[in-house]
Design a protein around this motif. Sequence first.
Motif, PDB file in Angstrom:
ATOM      1  N   ALA A 233      22.331 -57.292  18.988  1.00 34.72           N
ATOM      2  CA  ALA A 233      22.357 -57.601  17.560  1.00 34.72           C
ATOM      3  C   ALA A 233      21.971 -56.374  16.731  1.00 34.72           C
ATOM      4  O   ALA A 233      22.586 -56.097  15.696  1.00 34.72           O
ATOM      5  CB  ALA A 233      21.415 -58.759  17.254  1.00 34.72           C
ATOM      6  N   LEU A 234      20.960 -55.620  17.182  1.00 34.35           N
ATOM      7  CA  LEU A 234      20.585 -54.398  16.468  1.00 34.35           C
ATOM      8  C   LEU A 234      21.726 -53.392  16.484  1.00 34.35           C
ATOM      9  O   LEU A 234      22.008 -52.730  15.479  1.00 34.35           O
ATOM     10  CB  LEU A 234      19.334 -53.791  17.107  1.00 34.35           C
ATOM     11  N   SER A 235      22.399 -53.278  17.627  1.00 34.97           N
ATOM     12  CA  SER A 235      23.544 -52.364  17.724  1.00 34.97           C
ATOM     13  C   SER A 235      24.644 -52.763  16.745  1.00 34.97           C
ATOM     14  O   SER A 235      25.221 -51.915  16.056  1.00 34.97           O
ATOM     15  CB  SER A 235      24.084 -52.362  19.159  1.00 34.97           C
ATOM     16  N   ARG A 236      24.915 -54.084  16.661  1.00 31.08           N
ATOM     17  CA  ARG A 236      25.959 -54.541  15.728  1.00 31.08           C
ATOM     18  C   ARG A 236      25.558 -54.287  14.283  1.00 31.08           C
ATOM     19  O   ARG A 236      26.393 -53.931  13.447  1.00 31.08           O
ATOM     20  CB  ARG A 236      26.226 -56.029  15.952  1.00 31.08           C
ATOM     21  N   LEU A 237      24.272 -54.450  13.973  1.00 30.27           N
ATOM     22  CA  LEU A 237      23.815 -54.235  12.595  1.00 30.27           C
ATOM     23  C   LEU A 237      23.980 -52.773  12.191  1.00 30.27           C
ATOM     24  O   LEU A 237      24.460 -52.466  11.086  1.00 30.27           O
ATOM     25  CB  LEU A 237      22.349 -54.650  12.467  1.00 30.27           C
ATOM     26  N   LEU A 238      23.608 -51.841  13.083  1.00 37.55           N
ATOM     27  CA  LEU A 238      23.769 -50.426  12.768  1.00 37.55           C
ATOM     28  C   LEU A 238      25.242 -50.060  12.636  1.00 37.55           C
ATOM     29  O   LEU A 238      25.631 -49.282  11.753  1.00 37.55           O
ATOM     30  CB  LEU A 238      23.098 -49.577  13.841  1.00 37.55           C
ATOM     31  N   MET A 239      26.078 -50.617  13.514  1.00 38.22           N
ATOM     32  CA  MET A 239      27.504 -50.311  13.455  1.00 38.22           C
ATOM     33  C   MET A 239      28.135 -50.861  12.177  1.00 38.22           C
ATOM     34  O   MET A 239      29.005 -50.216  11.562  1.00 38.22           O
ATOM     35  CB  MET A 239      28.204 -50.893  14.681  1.00 38.22           C
TER      36      MET A 239
END
Length: 852
Positions: free
Chosen positions: A114-120
């Motif tokens: 989820a953190l990866s998707r938010l940054l992307m």
Amino acid sequence: MDATPSPAAPPPRPTAKPPLWARFIEKLLQPWIEIHREPATPPFDLDRPICYVIETYGLSNTLILDRACREAGLPSPLAALPGDPLGRKRAYVALSRRRAGLFGRPKNRSHSDALSRLLMAHRLYPDQDVQLVPVSIFVGRAPARQSGWFSVLFSENWALVGRFRRLLAILLNGRDTVVQFSPGVRVWEILGEELPHERQVRKVSRVLRAHFRRIKTAVIGPDLSTRRLLVDRVLDAEPVRKSITDQARKDGTEYLEAWKKAHRFAWEIAADYSNPVVRSASFALTGFWNRIYDGVNVNHLDTLKQVAPGHEVVYVPCHRSHMDYLLLSYLLYTRGIVPPHIVAGINLNMPVIGPILRRGGAFFIRRSIKGNALYAAVLGEYVAQLVGEGFSLEYFIEGGRSRTGRLLQPKGGMIVMTIKAFLRAPRRPVVFQPVYIGYEKLIEGKSYLDELTGQPKEKETIWALVKAGAGILRQHYGKVAVNFGEPIFLDDVLARHAPDWRERNADPEDKPTWINPAVAELAQQIQVNINRAADVNPVNLLALALLATPKHAMSEADLLAQLALSKKLLAKLPYSDRVTVTAMEPAEMIAYGQKIGVLTRTVHPLGDVISIEGETAVLQSYFRNNVLHLFAAASWVALCFQNNRRMSRAGLLRLGRTIYPFVQDELFLPWTPEEFAERLDATLDLFVAEGLLSVASEDEGGYLTRGPGQTDEVFRLRVISHSLQQAFERYFIAITTLVKNGPRTLSAGELETLCQLTAQRLSLLYAPAAPEFFDKSLFRGFIQKLRELKLVWICPDGKLDFDEQMMVWEKDAKVVLGRDLRHTISKLSPEAVSRATSTQVALPAKTGSTEA
């Protein structure tokens, strides 16, 4: 070549309430959970979309977070962010979660999709502007009286527990749940560095985990090892191994025998911190405090909470009672801060009590380690291990409890160990936290009185503790104040004394030349900051007024006026922004003093008389001495007018600068001589405004004058002056004794003895004096200050020498002291010299004349 168009932002989805299942489970858990939010005001921007970050995924954590947000009026973590950049209709991220691995065994997952998707999403859609808000959740951190002892086993710790254990923790300790919100950070600020996406995700995750570790360490303490492992690490350290080798060579024994000796030392010293014991003790102490005290007031704790995360905290309180360390540890624990490891005297390592204190974080040291190199090496390494592992510490730099209510001259042994430990492994910056602890009645009051009148200190034993405990529980001791002073950062002190300390190799055996001045400055500043956080309670002000009179009594009208004047001095000329003053009015203070048994009222047709009688009067000197420093400037001004009808402002300020270094050293005052003169100037203006002094016309020289005879104004000045008068009399005794005997006649030790004898005789023959009036250590400090200021110096034969400047000092003293008193001191001093030089004079075991 056409640029590739950036993809369009996804259409925003409407936010929704938490799903029905979540609301249903929250309803089921509601009776079992009570949430304490910190801070009360959210430390982030409410106008920007919020994505909460929790350390570990768990259904309970999610529901607790949702409830805390709803109670605070914050957006729900179970509703989608605008545009749903997480792609799962949620507004929170968990850094890690537990999932079943091979054969159903739990396996930690350390990354967050989820953190990866938010940054992307922020890289792809520039319109996104979400802020990350880390949230720490602790179930069972703060003790509650309604919880059972069994709940201790399921309080918050460092272990990543399973679902069943978490459920038990909620059922047993859920009403003590703490949810701590941290300041928010915009995602765009994180993306400021041009890094590949995977590296960016790993970096942000690492930073967030470090943040959660700091918060957790500050709240529940570092991840603890056992006492045995810590002892093993101490004995395996290079400095200790070398010291063991040296000890074996010195004793002519095998290495193993010396190792066993070191092991006994380490085992004797080491704490055995146990969170269940600390938690259990908090239950017992809650009832104990409520039984003997009417309340505990805590001030300025918020500044400590801001400083503690990321720092090695060393608590350095004043030491006035055995209650000090129990009270401080209890308050820290109940307010969400891990209790420190406490340096305790080996005399407290008694059967039953010792093991409990050890499991509460106490480690025991011997009073003297001089000449025992092996013990010193083991103790130094143990402290180094605690500092290196991030344990907070607590020690009393005064060495022992104050029997007079004044701060004692500091001892730097533990400070040296702390600094050397930090220099070896400067992992976390060290901050010293001064703490002022003020009482209205002392549990040890009777024993202090006995010791001050010459009786030996009673040895601590189990039987003595049981007897004392039975008596304690039958009495009430008023209120207690715990004020946290301004913290002192070790980095700042090191930067002043050794700017290149970071580039030096820290050799455990090395003791750089700058360390003693650094320790002296640090110790002095700790005492100054303790005094700058004083609490002024009604008992302090009553003692300050009544003990200034010959019979410790005043008419009620005079006492009311004097109390009002004392409060006005504190309000109009504040000592520090951390000093707290009772809100009681003068009449309420008198009623309160009668209620707690400090005052006696004698009804009389011409007006009631308020007094302090018998042993109570002697004990009240303790509480007067707690706040003497707050009235130092006012007392000096009043003292100057006690035997002078008029003085010039310039002359008074000049004398104030002259006397200030000695008063500063004794009372740990915070000002420079110039700042003290400015405070004297402001005090003069206030006295004029209050009608205590008047200013003559310019034709008459503009002198400051007081009223004649026995006016009310003169009486007020006399009462104010009393707190500093006996200190100045002590100084005059030392100067007179030195001058009468002449240069190169007395050694420092001989002068100390003669001064003490003269002060004792003065007290026996004339007005009773406070116990500290003939305290040899105070004369020793005065003589040392004379040497520092080059007013006296030591000759090769050990005798004290001085020049005509000392005569000037004696002449200035005559301006302040009355003629009769000067004559008495001058008469007694030669007599004491004559007796002491012809025979060995033994100090009396009991003076029988202590005021207070």
